[in-house]
Design a protein around this motif. Structure first.
Motif, PDB file in Angstrom:
ATOM      1  N   GLY A 134       0.819  -1.229  -0.032  1.00  0.00           N
ATOM      2  CA  GLY A 134      -0.068  -0.047   0.068  1.00  0.00           C
ATOM      3  C   GLY A 134       0.924   1.146   0.088  1.00  0.00           C
ATOM      4  N   LEU A 135       1.865   1.241   0.875  1.00  0.00           N
ATOM      5  CA  LEU A 135       3.015   2.436   1.120  1.00  0.00           C
ATOM      6  C   LEU A 135       3.469   2.628  -0.322  1.00  0.00           C
ATOM      7  N   LEU A 136       4.253   1.380  -0.830  1.00  0.00           N
ATOM      8  CA  LEU A 136       4.974   1.549  -2.198  1.00  0.00           C
ATOM      9  C   LEU A 136       4.033   1.939  -3.299  1.00  0.00           C
ATOM     10  N   ILE A 137       3.015   1.398  -3.345  1.00  0.00           N
ATOM     11  CA  ILE A 137       2.019   2.061  -4.534  1.00  0.00           C
ATOM     12  C   ILE A 137       1.626   3.459  -4.296  1.00  0.00           C
ATOM     13  N   ALA A 138       1.214   3.870  -3.217  1.00  0.00           N
ATOM     14  CA  ALA A 138       0.827   5.261  -2.856  1.00  0.00           C
ATOM     15  C   ALA A 138       1.988   6.198  -3.184  1.00  0.00           C
ATOM     16  N   LEU A 139       3.229   5.893  -2.619  1.00  0.00           N
ATOM     17  CA  LEU A 139       4.369   6.847  -3.132  1.00  0.00           C
ATOM     18  C   LEU A 139       4.683   6.808  -4.506  1.00  0.00           C
ATOM     19  N   LEU A 140       4.410   5.515  -5.334  1.00  0.00           N
ATOM     20  CA  LEU A 140       4.638   5.412  -6.641  1.00  0.00           C
ATOM     21  C   LEU A 140       3.755   6.286  -7.457  1.00  0.00           C
ATOM     22  N   ALA A 141       2.541   5.989  -7.065  1.00  0.00           N
ATOM     23  CA  ALA A 141       1.394   6.599  -7.681  1.00  0.00           C
ATOM     24  C   ALA A 141       1.310   8.148  -7.733  1.00  0.00           C
ATOM     25  N   ASP A 142       1.906   8.520  -6.552  1.00  0.00           N
ATOM     26  CA  ASP A 142       1.808   9.944  -6.311  1.00  0.00           C
ATOM     27  C   ASP A 142       2.622  10.661  -7.231  1.00  0.00           C
ATOM     28  N   ARG A 143       3.390   9.810  -8.087  1.00  0.00           N
ATOM     29  CA  ARG A 143       4.450  10.607  -8.835  1.00  0.00           C
ATOM     30  C   ARG A 143       4.361  10.287 -10.351  1.00  0.00           C
ATOM     31  N   VAL A 144       3.004   9.630 -10.536  1.00  0.00           N
ATOM     32  CA  VAL A 144       2.679   9.387 -12.019  1.00  0.00           C
ATOM     33  C   VAL A 144       1.504  10.405 -12.520  1.00  0.00           C
ATOM     34  N   LYS A 145       1.236  10.279 -13.771  1.00  0.00           N
ATOM     35  CA  LYS A 145       0.306  11.186 -14.439  1.00  0.00           C
ATOM     36  C   LYS A 145      -1.223  10.451 -14.030  1.00  0.00           C
ATOM     37  N   MET A 146      -1.312   9.028 -14.482  1.00  0.00           N
ATOM     38  CA  MET A 146      -2.551   8.360 -14.404  1.00  0.00           C
ATOM     39  C   MET A 146      -2.767   8.006 -12.970  1.00  0.00           C
ATOM     40  N   GLU A 147      -2.406   8.682 -12.110  1.00  0.00           N
ATOM     41  CA  GLU A 147      -2.576   8.153 -10.528  1.00  0.00           C
ATOM     42  C   GLU A 147      -3.965   7.601 -10.234  1.00  0.00           C
TER      43      GLU A 147
END
Lengths: 423, 370
Positions: free
Chosen positions: B163-176
């Motif tokens: 959850g943390l990993l994806i939240a951190l990564l998703a925060d940095r992409v366009k199609m969050e």
């Protein structure tokens, strides 16, 4: 505002009187109804309803059968909640013992006892009794000590039905030499995984140790890890744990459902050549096989190991017990104790009845007849031990013990664990 | 209401007395009528042989209408009292039923379980601590405790970690939003439904047959032997835990993600200016900042893992060494009808969950809520 309140109150009063009125009407038009609750559903439910039509037509009593897959939980809830059905079909004798001990059941009355004595072998009345008082009437039963095989494939390969245990082992080795896998075994059954294994153990126990030791084992007069029980497991292990003898080896035993495993005999070429199961096996088979049972499916009794005990038959069945004592309930119970209640069902096949005075010629296939004959003529008939043992063992550690043993646990440790779990 | 009271003072004593009697009568009349209506409905539902459709319709009207009626009557009665009393009673019209229902369905059953846990299978004879001794010494129970510990560590760790990993990564992409929606979607599936789906992923057929299980199809495609995943000791637990992680990662991700949005960008900027790399920023700024959220999410999932039942029950039924505490409780209670042991295991489970729950609620109350 006040007016609205008044109107509302009036409306509610009228409504409540409607409730009361409706209730009275319902009671007036009520016909005689017997409510039966059981564990069997779907196809079996339909067959049961067909079988009791003659009774309903003759007496005008409406028998309403209700089936549930959660029967065992629901029946206890209903009985404890003071809302039992008129009659219940109990699959496990233990349930009957519980209800009888708590005084919920109507004991058999004289005329029913007479009917049962006339129509059944004594063993059935004993099985339906608690503390010497008979309660349960057996109707459709099953017999499990049978080996089924694909007739056509056997004829082509030149295999012949073995009549002794040694012949059966010799046949298995012959099959292996021909590149065939003798057995299909699957014990997966959801919450009941393992029960197929308990049937094997019971069958072999009856054949190696005999009915007396078997009874002691059931009643825990000998421990579960006694040498006789261990010997039975070892005998089975020779077949089960040998990957040459069982299709797919132990992993398939564990994960294949008991309904799927007999189907492997009817693939082309057959993946397995024999399957030990009760007479209800036919309902699991492929539809085209079910349509041609006579030509496709063969059966022979699991051979004797010790000739002294003959060919024992292991079986089980639902027993009908009455919770409410009303004339129409009594009438229906007495009907169930006669061959008439089974005849229509027997005629449509796949069902087996214990009545000694039954007409074997109505069974539609030679397999059904062979099984019924073996049941009626068996010198030794015993009820499924796991159904007689306390739930902790019979529906618990015995099942899981089989699973653990097949999955690699040592036999001694497993048997000791089952013994420890006996309450 | 107030106008009648004022005008009442102008009337004589008799009139006042009559009004008082009338009020009492009316006050009694309404609850009695309400009771009669509810009772008639209950009798009808219990005894009627009417068609099931009508019974169902009456049950709905009676159930919903009955609650509304009860509320309305209670409110009406309370309003009839003096203002000071009404003020004190009013809140209980609203919160009272909830408290009563909680007591009836939660508190009393828990106490009863505690009581039953000291008795034998049929709840007839007092057996002292025997059921608790069973709960802590039986081989299957010990297996359950170990497995639950595994669930707790891997299940919570996996769900929160991913959850943390994806939240951190998703925060940095366009199609969050898109990615987060997809990962959140399994949350909509029940545990039992997930069990059914994953049965097909783990399904096993002997070598030589068509593999209907996704995992075995992949394994055999690359030339491997098909594996009976459920029968592999210890690993089968991990395969089951994977399902929980699949289900709960979305939940963890959504909560953590919203906490991430609250990290002030000025602090992160300051960190960057001080020369911190991305990993250092995550470790030293973001994680400490969202620590309380992580704790809340973890404790919630810990409670789920302690109570885990559905997945095990639908997939392996506790066979092959995958037993957990809740499945043992179910078996003792509903298969073996050993109410004593079942209750004892339930109490052990409650005792295991309570500290986590208490901690969880405290975390919540720190961040308003309670």
């Amino acid at each position: 505002m006040k007016k609205t309140v008044l109107v509302l109150l009036m409306a509610l009063l009228v409504l409540s009187s409607v409730f009361a009125g409706g209730q009275a009407d319902a009671q007036a038009s009520e016909e005689k109804v017997v409510r039966v609750f059981g564990a069997f559903v779907d196809e079996e439910l339909r067959r049961f309803e067909e079988a009791i039509v003659p009774f309903e037509e003759r007496t005008g009593i409406d028998v309403i059968y209700e089936g549930s897959k959660d029967f065992e939980t629901l029946i206890s809830v209903r009985v404890e909640g003071g809302n039992p059905p008129d009659i219940a079909a109990l699959p496990q004798p233990g349930l009957m013992y519980n209800f009888a001990a708590q005084g919920h059941l109507v004991p058999m009355w004289d005329s029913l006892i007479k009917t049962v004595d006339e129509n059944y072998a004594p063993v059935w009345k004993e099985l339906g009794s608690y503390d010497g008082t008979p309660y349960g009437v057996f109707h459709r039963v099953n017999a499990k000590s049978f080996v089924w095989y694909p007739k056509k494939a056997w004829a082509k390969a030149g295999y012949e039905v073995p009549t002794t245990w040694d012949e059966m082992i010799a046949l298995m080795d012959k099959m292996v030499a021909n590149g065939h896998t003798p057995w299909s075994i699957g014990i997966e059954a959801g919450g009941a995984t393992g029960w197929v294994g308990t049937d094997w153990v019971e069958d072999v126990m009856l054949r190696t140790a005999g009915p007396e030791v078997y009874d002691k084992w059931v009643n825990h007069e000998i421990p579960f890890n006694s040498p006789e029980v261990k010997a039975a497991f070892e005998e089975i292990g020779k077949i089960w744990l040998n990957p040459k003898y069982v299709y797919g080896g132990t992993n398939t035993i564990l994960t294949q459902s008991y309904t799927d495993s007999p189907r492997t005999m009817f693939e082309n070429p057959p993946r397995s050549w024999m399957h030990r199961q009760g007479n209800f096996v036919t309902t699991f088979l492929q539809q085209d096989i079910q349509d041609n049972l006579e030509e496709e499916l063969g059966v022979f009794p699991l051979p004797a190991i010790n000739e002294e005990f003959g060919i024992p038959v292991l079986g089980g069945g639902d027993q009908f017990v009455a919770f409410n004592d009303r004339p129409e309930v009594r009438q229906f119970m007495e009907f169930l104790a006669t061959w008439e209640s089974g005849e229509i069902w027997a005629r449509s096949g796949g069902a087996l009845f214990p009545y000694i005075n039954q007409d074997l010629s109505v069974y539609p296939s030679s397999n059904d007849r062979l099984v019924a004959e073996a049941l009626v003529n068996a010198k030794v008939f015993r009820f499924d031990a796991s159904d007689l043992m306390p739930g902790q063992v019979g529906a618990g550690s015995f099942w899981t013990g089989i699973v653990d043993w097949v999955n690699g646990k040592s036999l001694d440790a497993m048997l000791a664990d089952v013994e420890k779990s006996w309450p | 209401m107030t106008t009648t009271e004022i005008s009442g003072e102008k009337r004589g004593f008799l009139a006042t007395a009559l009004i008082a009697i009338g009020r009492v009568a009316v006050s009694l009349f309404v609850p009695i009528v309400a009771f009669v209506v509810l009772w008639a409905g209950f009798i009808f539902l219990r005894d009627s042989n009417a068609p099931q459709g009508i019974i169902a319709a009456v049950a709905i009207v009676w159930g919903v209408g009955g609650v509304a009626l009860l509320f309305w009557v209670t409110d009406w009665v309370v309003n009839r009292t003096s203002v000071t009393v009404a003020k004190k009673l009013q809140p209980f019209v609203f919160v009272g039923p909830a408290l009563a229902i909680l007591a009836w369905y939660l508190f009393i059953p828990t106490l009863r379980s505690l009581y039953l846990s000291f008795f034998d299978a049929q709840s007839n004879n007092f057996v002292g601590l025997a059921n608790y001794i069973f709960a802590f010494t039986d081989s299957k129970m010990i297996e359950s405790f170990t497995n639950n510990l595994l669930w707790l560590i891997l299940g919570t760790g996996g769900a929160v970690g991913f959850g943390l990993l994806i939240a951190l990564l998703a925060d940095r992409v366009k199609m969050e939003k898109f990615f987060k929606s997809i990962i959140f979607m399994p949350m909509a599936i029940s545990f039992v439904g997930a069990g059914v789906i994953w049965r097909f992923i783990y399904a096993y057929k002997p070598a030589g047959e068509d593999q209907i299980g996704l995992l075995n199809a992949v394994v055999t495609f690359f030339g491997g032997e098909p594996q009976a995943w459920f029968t592999m000791p210890v690993w089968n637990n991990v395969f089951l835990i994977a399902i929980l992680v699949w289900l709960q990662t979305g939940y963890a991700m959504v909560i953590i993600s919203s906490a991430l949005k609250g990290v002030p960008s000025s602090i992160i900027e300051a960190g960057r200016i001080d020369g911190a790399g991305e990993l250092r920023i995550i470790r030293s700024i973001i994680i400490p900042y969202i620590a309380s959220t992580l704790v809340t999410v973890s404790t919630t999932i810990i409670i789920i893992t302690l109570k885990i039942f559905d997945i095990v029950f639908t997939m392996t039924n506790g066979n092959y060494g995958t037993e957990v505490i809740a499945s043992m409780q179910y078996k003792q209670m509903f298969r073996f009808y050993h109410y004593g042991r079942g209750s004892a295991i339930a109490i052990v489970l409650v005792l295991a969950v309570i500290p986590v729950m208490w901690y969880n609620l405290r975390q919540f109350s720190k961040r308003e809520g309670f």
